[in-house]
Motif scaffolding. Structure first.
Motif, PDB file in Angstrom:
ATOM      1  N   VAL A 227       0.998  -1.324  -0.062  1.00 40.14           N
ATOM      2  CA  VAL A 227      -0.095   0.033   0.190  1.00 40.14           C
ATOM      3  C   VAL A 227       0.679   1.097   0.021  1.00 40.14           C
ATOM      4  O   VAL A 227       1.985   1.123   0.407  1.00 40.14           O
ATOM      5  N   PRO A 228       0.473   2.337  -0.485  1.00 43.05           N
ATOM      6  CA  PRO A 228       1.143   3.558  -0.391  1.00 43.05           C
ATOM      7  C   PRO A 228       1.625   3.960   1.045  1.00 43.05           C
ATOM      8  O   PRO A 228       0.944   3.391   2.134  1.00 43.05           O
ATOM      9  N   PHE A 229       2.752   4.411   1.212  1.00 48.17           N
ATOM     10  CA  PHE A 229       3.218   4.877   2.675  1.00 48.17           C
ATOM     11  C   PHE A 229       2.216   5.800   3.157  1.00 48.17           C
ATOM     12  O   PHE A 229       2.062   5.632   4.523  1.00 48.17           O
ATOM     13  N   SER A 230       1.658   6.512   2.703  1.00 45.46           N
ATOM     14  CA  SER A 230       0.498   7.557   3.250  1.00 45.46           C
ATOM     15  C   SER A 230      -0.533   6.842   4.116  1.00 45.46           C
ATOM     16  O   SER A 230      -1.196   7.282   4.744  1.00 45.46           O
ATOM     17  N   SER A 239       1.805   4.476  15.748  1.00 49.55           N
ATOM     18  CA  SER A 239       3.394   4.668  15.473  1.00 49.55           C
ATOM     19  C   SER A 239       3.744   3.834  14.177  1.00 49.55           C
ATOM     20  O   SER A 239       3.136   2.795  13.999  1.00 49.55           O
ATOM     21  N   ILE A 240       4.799   4.569  13.642  1.00 48.70           N
ATOM     22  CA  ILE A 240       5.328   3.817  12.404  1.00 48.70           C
ATOM     23  C   ILE A 240       6.810   3.546  12.978  1.00 48.70           C
ATOM     24  O   ILE A 240       7.441   4.389  13.282  1.00 48.70           O
ATOM     25  N   GLU A 241       7.252   2.354  12.217  1.00 52.42           N
ATOM     26  CA  GLU A 241       8.499   1.815  12.833  1.00 52.42           C
ATOM     27  C   GLU A 241       9.594   2.105  11.689  1.00 52.42           C
ATOM     28  O   GLU A 241       9.236   1.836  10.447  1.00 52.42           O
ATOM     29  N   HIS A 242      10.887   2.492  11.914  1.00 53.59           N
ATOM     30  CA  HIS A 242      11.937   2.324  11.073  1.00 53.59           C
ATOM     31  C   HIS A 242      12.145   3.393  10.185  1.00 53.59           C
ATOM     32  O   HIS A 242      11.395   3.708   9.043  1.00 53.59           O
ATOM     33  N   THR A 262       8.647  16.266   1.463  1.00 49.56           N
ATOM     34  CA  THR A 262       7.381  15.916   1.243  1.00 49.56           C
ATOM     35  C   THR A 262       6.715  14.987   1.866  1.00 49.56           C
ATOM     36  O   THR A 262       5.364  15.148   2.486  1.00 49.56           O
ATOM     37  N   ILE A 263       7.490  14.019   2.328  1.00 48.13           N
ATOM     38  CA  ILE A 263       6.874  12.714   3.240  1.00 48.13           C
ATOM     39  C   ILE A 263       6.724  13.400   4.608  1.00 48.13           C
ATOM     40  O   ILE A 263       5.750  13.039   5.264  1.00 48.13           O
ATOM     41  N   SER A 270      -0.719  14.543  10.065  1.00 48.37           N
ATOM     42  CA  SER A 270      -1.682  13.666  10.889  1.00 48.37           C
ATOM     43  C   SER A 270      -1.079  13.726  12.291  1.00 48.37           C
ATOM     44  O   SER A 270      -0.177  13.058  12.836  1.00 48.37           O
ATOM     45  N   LYS A 271      -1.580  14.532  13.009  1.00 43.81           N
ATOM     46  CA  LYS A 271      -1.312  14.979  14.450  1.00 43.81           C
ATOM     47  C   LYS A 271      -1.104  13.761  15.281  1.00 43.81           C
ATOM     48  O   LYS A 271      -0.465  13.920  16.399  1.00 43.81           O
TER      49      LYS A 271
END
Length: 476
Positions: A227-230, A239-242, A262-263, A270-271
């Motif tokens: 899936v797209p990173f977004s 939380s997102i890892e790495h 941009t990323i 996304s607070k």
């Protein structure tokens, strides 16, 4: 017929012997970690204290509260004041040392109970385990029942992947119904969080997010390339890892700061999203390339023996062979690590909460010890000491509702505390060997903490670990 009966008897006898052997192996391993039993360390099970003469680093503000008293009642901070009169409670004189919240490592892999002592010895009083197995539920139960000394223990269920990312360490989801059933089952069994991994396509991911919301379970995401990173900025994902996943997925290994921005901007909008960079575990690839004898180092004795034999050797061989085939790979790995520092810097500048995670317990990343390397990398990325400490205290505590009673020193918070010699706002190295650790209000001195290290190094529990892992494979 008689032959079949004899064969059956033989098989049953053999199974009985195997069961007995398994029970003996697990019993011996349990005896090996009985030094963590609360009854052995503190027969009175004392978790109420009045701490005097403490210089407090509260971590809800960038300051030092000088010469304060702290009242801990039944493991909870009850009061902080200049003076107080509490009768019938043991007094502990901090002797003007510094009192800080215990550290929180938000990305670990726990393989045995010896590692619990290693975390405490290094001032880590909370861990978020991101590869759940049945043994972790037993650890949680013993902590809740106040039977063992351990960091506060939060764990995901097993790693959820799709149909293409095959591995015995992953649960390969094949359809939407199965995805929902797994999450319901993990909730019922007592896991705290959901861990998503590589290989989840949109349909499976949507099902995981939907059911996690219904089951009131936060998601921790190792980004999926399907899936797209977004897509990982969904509010259910806390939380997102790495940091390397930003390089490998949306940037496609292009170390371009303009594309990176941009990323970063998308993440900052996304607070709710927090990021765990785990710089240490990636940097350890570089360390393996620099040191051909790293697996023989004394410090590797702190790695679980099964993990050392399987995972550590596998990782070392992979990167040793890579540099033999292409000498440029060493420089490329170093350049990517340096770019990860830029990612941390940009995330911080954009107001994204960074949470400290190490990926400890795999490869050559040492349980407990690794957090100090991780914090130093954040310092090198430009964060102040206070901002660095926030990543392993208050930032981490805001990630999940079940963690809100951690991360700061104020009334109502769990008494997971460190007593250190120097002011960590000026000297982060003082955190490496806390003089005392309070875990749920129970006080551990340096001699006890050093004993935890001695018990864990070069432990001989390969077979016990293999049995517990086999249990995981059978159940999942």
């Amino acid at each position: 017929m008689k032959i079949l009966k004899k064969i059956l008897k033989f098989i049953l006898a053999l199974l009985g012997l195997i069961c007995i052997a398994v029970l003996i192996i697990l019993w011996v391993d349990a005896l090996g970690t009985d030094y963590l039993n609360i009854s052995k360390n503190d027969p009175k099970a004392n978790n109420s204290y009045v701490i005097t003469n403490a210089n407090i680093i509260p971590m809800n503000q960038d300051t030092v509260l000088v010469n304060k008293m702290v009242y801990i009642k039944d493991g909870i901070i009850n009061n902080i004041a200049d003076t107080m009169a509490i009768k019938g409670v043991q007094v502990f004189d901090a002797k003007h040392k510094f009192l800080t919240p215990g550290l929180i490592d938000m990305h670990v892999h726990v393989w045995d109970r010896y590692e619990l002592g290693l975390y405490l010895s290094n001032g880590v009083t909370t861990v978020r385990n991101l590869w759940g197995m049945p043994m972790h539920l037993r650890i949680k139960e013993d902590i809740i029942n106040e039977q063992i000394l351990s960091p506060t223990f939060i764990t995901t269920g097993p790693k959820l992947t799709g149909t293409v990312f095959i591995g015995d360490d992953n649960v390969n989801l094949t359809n939407v119904a199965e995805a929902k059933e797994k999450i319901i089952g993990y909730k019922n069994r007592g896991y705290d969080l959901i861990k998503t991994y590589y290989g989840l396509d949109k349909d499976l991911f949507d099902a995981v997010i939907e059911q996690a919301k219904i089951s009131e379970m936060d998601i921790v995401a190792h980004p999926s390339q399907k899936v797209p990173f977004s897509y990982h900025l969904n509010p259910q994902i806390k939380s997102i890892e790495h940091a390397e996943e930003i390089v490998q997925q949306p940037l496609k290994f292009d170390l371009d700061t303009t594309k990176l921005q941009t990323i970063i901007n998308a993440i900052s909008k996304s607070k709710h999203t927090r990021y765990s960079p785990t710089l240490t575990v990636f940097n350890n690839i570089y360390q393996m390339m620099l040191n051909d004898s790293i697996l023989d180092s004394e410090s590797m004795g702190y790695i679980n023996p099964l993990i050392k034999k399987v995972d550590s050797n596998k990782q070392f061989d992979r990167w040793f062979n890579a540099k033999q085939n292409d000498t440029a790979v060493v420089g490329n790995i170093k350049n990517q690590h340096d770019f990860h520092s830029i990612i941390v810097q940009k995330l911080h500048e954009a107001g994204v909460d960074i949470i400290c995670g190490t990926d400890a317990g795999i490869g050559v990343t040492l349980p407990g010890f690794a957090i100090h390397n991780e914090l130093n990398f954040y310092k090198e990325a430009g964060l102040s000491n206070y901002e660095v400490l926030k990543t392993a205290t208050v930032n981490a505590s805001k990630t999940h509702e079940i963690m809100t009673a951690m991360g700061t020193i104020e009334p109502g918070k769990i008494a997971n505390l460190l007593v250190v010699e120097k002011n960590p706002l000026l000297n982060l190295a003082t955190l490496k060997k806390p003089t005392y650790v309070f875990i749920n209000g129970r006080k551990l001195n340096r001699k006890t903490l050093d004993g935890f290290n001695e018990k864990a190094i070069q432990r001989q529990n390969l077979m016990a670990t293999a049995i517990r892992y086999l249990e995981h494979l059978i159940i999942e």
